[in-house]
Design a protein around this motif. Structure first.
Motif, mmCIF file in Angstrom:
data_model
loop_
_atom_site.group_PDB
_atom_site.id
_atom_site.type_symbol
_atom_site.label_atom_id
_atom_site.label_comp_id
_atom_site.label_asym_id
_atom_site.label_seq_id
_atom_site.Cartn_x
_atom_site.Cartn_y
_atom_site.Cartn_z
ATOM 1 N N ARG A 129 -47.480 30.030 -9.541
ATOM 2 C CA ARG A 129 -48.534 30.065 -10.557
ATOM 3 C C ARG A 129 -48.541 28.798 -11.391
ATOM 4 O O ARG A 129 -49.602 28.295 -11.783
ATOM 5 N N GLN A 169 -57.872 37.490 -9.154
ATOM 6 C CA GLN A 169 -58.077 36.044 -9.180
ATOM 7 C C GLN A 169 -58.936 35.721 -10.396
ATOM 8 O O GLN A 169 -60.002 35.134 -10.300
ATOM 9 N N THR A 170 -58.425 36.128 -11.546
ATOM 10 C CA THR A 170 -59.106 35.890 -12.806
ATOM 11 C C THR A 170 -58.397 34.732 -13.507
ATOM 12 O O THR A 170 -57.182 34.582 -13.409
ATOM 13 N N TRP A 171 -59.152 33.909 -14.226
ATOM 14 C CA TRP A 171 -58.636 32.626 -14.706
ATOM 15 C C TRP A 171 -58.815 32.509 -16.216
ATOM 16 O O TRP A 171 -59.904 32.776 -16.739
ATOM 17 N N CYS A 204 -61.157 35.062 -20.078
ATOM 18 C CA CYS A 204 -60.566 35.155 -18.748
ATOM 19 C C CYS A 204 -61.642 35.690 -17.807
ATOM 20 O O CYS A 204 -62.230 36.741 -18.073
ATOM 21 N N SER A 221 -53.702 31.542 -13.735
ATOM 22 C CA SER A 221 -54.234 32.738 -13.078
ATOM 23 C C SER A 221 -53.573 33.989 -13.635
ATOM 24 O O SER A 221 -52.389 33.983 -13.969
ATOM 25 N N THR A 222 -54.341 35.057 -13.689
ATOM 26 C CA THR A 222 -53.798 36.323 -14.188
ATOM 27 C C THR A 222 -52.777 36.929 -13.238
ATOM 28 O O THR A 222 -51.893 37.667 -13.662
ATOM 29 N N LEU A 238 -50.672 36.242 -5.991
ATOM 30 C CA LEU A 238 -51.446 35.017 -5.891
ATOM 31 C C LEU A 238 -51.129 34.272 -4.601
ATOM 32 O O LEU A 238 -52.009 33.654 -3.994
ATOM 33 N N CYS A 269 -62.320 32.117 -5.342
ATOM 34 C CA CYS A 269 -62.937 33.438 -5.494
ATOM 35 C C CYS A 269 -63.953 33.692 -4.391
ATOM 36 O O CYS A 269 -64.030 34.801 -3.841
ATOM 37 N N CYS A 287 -61.674 27.218 -8.984
ATOM 38 C CA CYS A 287 -61.494 28.661 -9.155
ATOM 39 C C CYS A 287 -62.614 29.418 -8.461
ATOM 40 O O CYS A 287 -62.380 30.435 -7.783
#
Length: 488
Positions: free
Chosen positions: A237, A202-204, A196, A248-249, A255, A383, A379
């Protein structure tokens, strides 16, 4: 082992209790000293009572001190944990209320957006004061663990300007992984292996394996859409997963603030959110939740104190990173987690100076990040929009440059999708004037901002937002908790 841990902003009672208990789950750490610091003597005494009860009930040699003198708490500390919210709920209410006048509807407003940027302006001068004290009176080489939002901005300032060994910590990755494990039918989140990477909030999940089997986009979409709860609570999401190809986390509500396509039109907002809980997109949801939590704690403090008398259950140690990092650094037992640090090549397609959140391993040699990760282009693009805002916001907070602050807010994705430059300039003036007591770096800019506001012709509106709920009373909260208990 015997060393000192300082917790700044320890009046965040529930979170401080969790970190404290987690750390005491490490057998070698029972003889450490915890130094609690907060501006509120009232909150300090409440949390100290709770922690003292935990210590005495478990017959531990742990020492707990509490002081409003931050420098005293930091003196000799090996680890410093920050949970501060500068301005408290009073300033936070302005972070939500004032942007609504200009049509900007935030769910949380503590990371970017207008609210998150102003939150950073309040926090960063204080963070830099912490860093000065750490350099001067803490144990040489002390590590600063920042839990406070806006995570990336605070960590950026501490590293670039504070010159302190700093890591930013969050639990979004763990929560996202728990969701994925649940929809895929895993018996435990430990069955899920993942990479991740991105920036905080905004972690994927760029790579997923369940018991060694690779999980693709289509399988994950189908699993989420079939889930009876998440299919309703995480509509946004899931839509992002379909379009971006990765999950996405961050929560549905959070989000929606970073991707303006879902939150720029009031009539569209309700299509993508769920009102069953604040985290799914409610207007000012976290402000309401935080207010209710504070009121509940104040009223039900005796119950919290009673629960503190129970024995510590090591099996219930949480997945918050702090205790695991300390354990790895002090004992050498390796810990894998996701940490916020300056990029410097960790993620190949994000800037070197950005604060990224990505996998790393901790042992007695420190935090060792996995480098060379490339995240999907879409992504990286989302970011980058936030990183550019964060960079300007940090530099504005340090320099007190109100023009740069306005440019940072203007470049925020949601703000830019809703407000004109003229509206943004007035909104920032209004927010800076309203929060002047927490913004010492803008003291020289405040008089001119007041003059501009007095002459302004920009129209605003009295708007509660697209999906607002009222703060519930203690009686309402009691009734709801009783109903849930009865249902179980």
């Amino acid at each position: 082992m015997s060393f000192k841990i300082a917790i700044i902003g320890a009046g965040s009672v529930g979170f401080t209790k969790k970190l404290f208990t987690d750390i005491l789950c490490v057998p070698e750490f029972q003889d450490v000293e915890f130094a609690l610091a907060d501006m509120s003597e009232h909150n300090l005494q409440m949390i100290k009572q709770i922690l003292d009860t935990i210590v005495s009930s478990n017959k531990l040699p742990t020492r707990v001190t509490a002081t409003t003198n931050r420098r005293e708490a930091l003196t000799g500390a090996r680890y410093i944990i920050s949970c501060v919210r500068v301005g408290g709920l009073e300033a936070y209410a302005d972070d939500i209320r004032i942007p609504l006048k200009y049509g900007i509807d935030q769910c949380v407003g503590d990371t970017i957006c207008a609210g998150g940027i102003l939150y950073g302006q309040r926090n960063i001068p204080v963070i830099l004061d912490f860093c000065k004290d750490i350099r001067e009176v803490a144990e040489p080489g002390a590590k600063f663990l920042n839990y406070a939002n806006p995570m990336a901005m605070n960590t950026w300032a501490a590293i670039e300007y504070g010159k302190v060994d700093t890591v930013g910590l969050c639990h979004g990755v763990q929560h996202g992984a728990e969701q994925i494990a649940e929809v895929l039918g895993a018996k435990s989140p430990s069955e899920l292996d993942y990479i991740c990477s991105g920036i905080n909030h905004q972690t994927w999940f760029v790579d997923l394996k369940l018991n060694g089997r690779k999980i693709g986009k289509d399988e994950l979409v189908a699993a989420f859409e079939a889930h009876p709860v998440f299919s309703q609570q995480e509509k946004l999401r899931i839509d992002v997963l379909k379009r971006f190809g990765v999950y996405s986390t961050e929560s549905n509500g959070h989000l929606s603030e970073y991707l303006p396509w879902y939150r720029k039109r009031p009539d569209e907002i309700t299509k993508w959110i769920d009102m069953s809980d604040w985290i799914h997109g409610e207007t000012g949801g976290y402000l309401r939740h935080s207010t209710e939590t504070r009121n509940w704690f104040e009223t039900e403090f005796p119950q919290f104190l009673e629960s503190a008398s129970k024995p510590i259950d090591r099996a219930k140690r949480s997945n918050e990173h702090a205790s695991h990092i300390l354990e790895a650094l002090e004992t050498g037992r390796v810990y894998r987690g996701h940490f916020n640090l300056k990029n410097n090549g960790i993620i190949t397609n994000l800037p070197a100076d950005a604060i990224i959140e990505s996998p790393g391993f901790v042992d007695r040699f420190g935090i060792n990040m996995v480098s060379g990760i490339t995240i999907p282009e879409a992504c990286a693009a989302t970011c980058m929009a936030s990183i550019n805002v964060q960079r300007m916001s940090v530099h504005a907070a340090v320099s007190g440059d109100i023009d740069l602050l306005k440019l940072a807010v203007l470049h925020d994705p949601l703000v830019g999708a809703v407000a004109t430059p003229e509206e943004v300039w007035q909104m920032v003036d209004e927010m800076v004037v309203a929060q002047a007591r927490w913004l010492p770096q803008y003291a020289d800019a405040i008089p001119a901002a007041k003059e501009r506001l007095a002459k302004s012709t920009v129209k605003t509106r009295d708007w509660a937002g697209a999906a607002r709920r009222n703060v519930r009373s203690i009686d309402e909260l009691r009734a709801e908790k009783a109903a849930l208990k009865q249902a179980v």
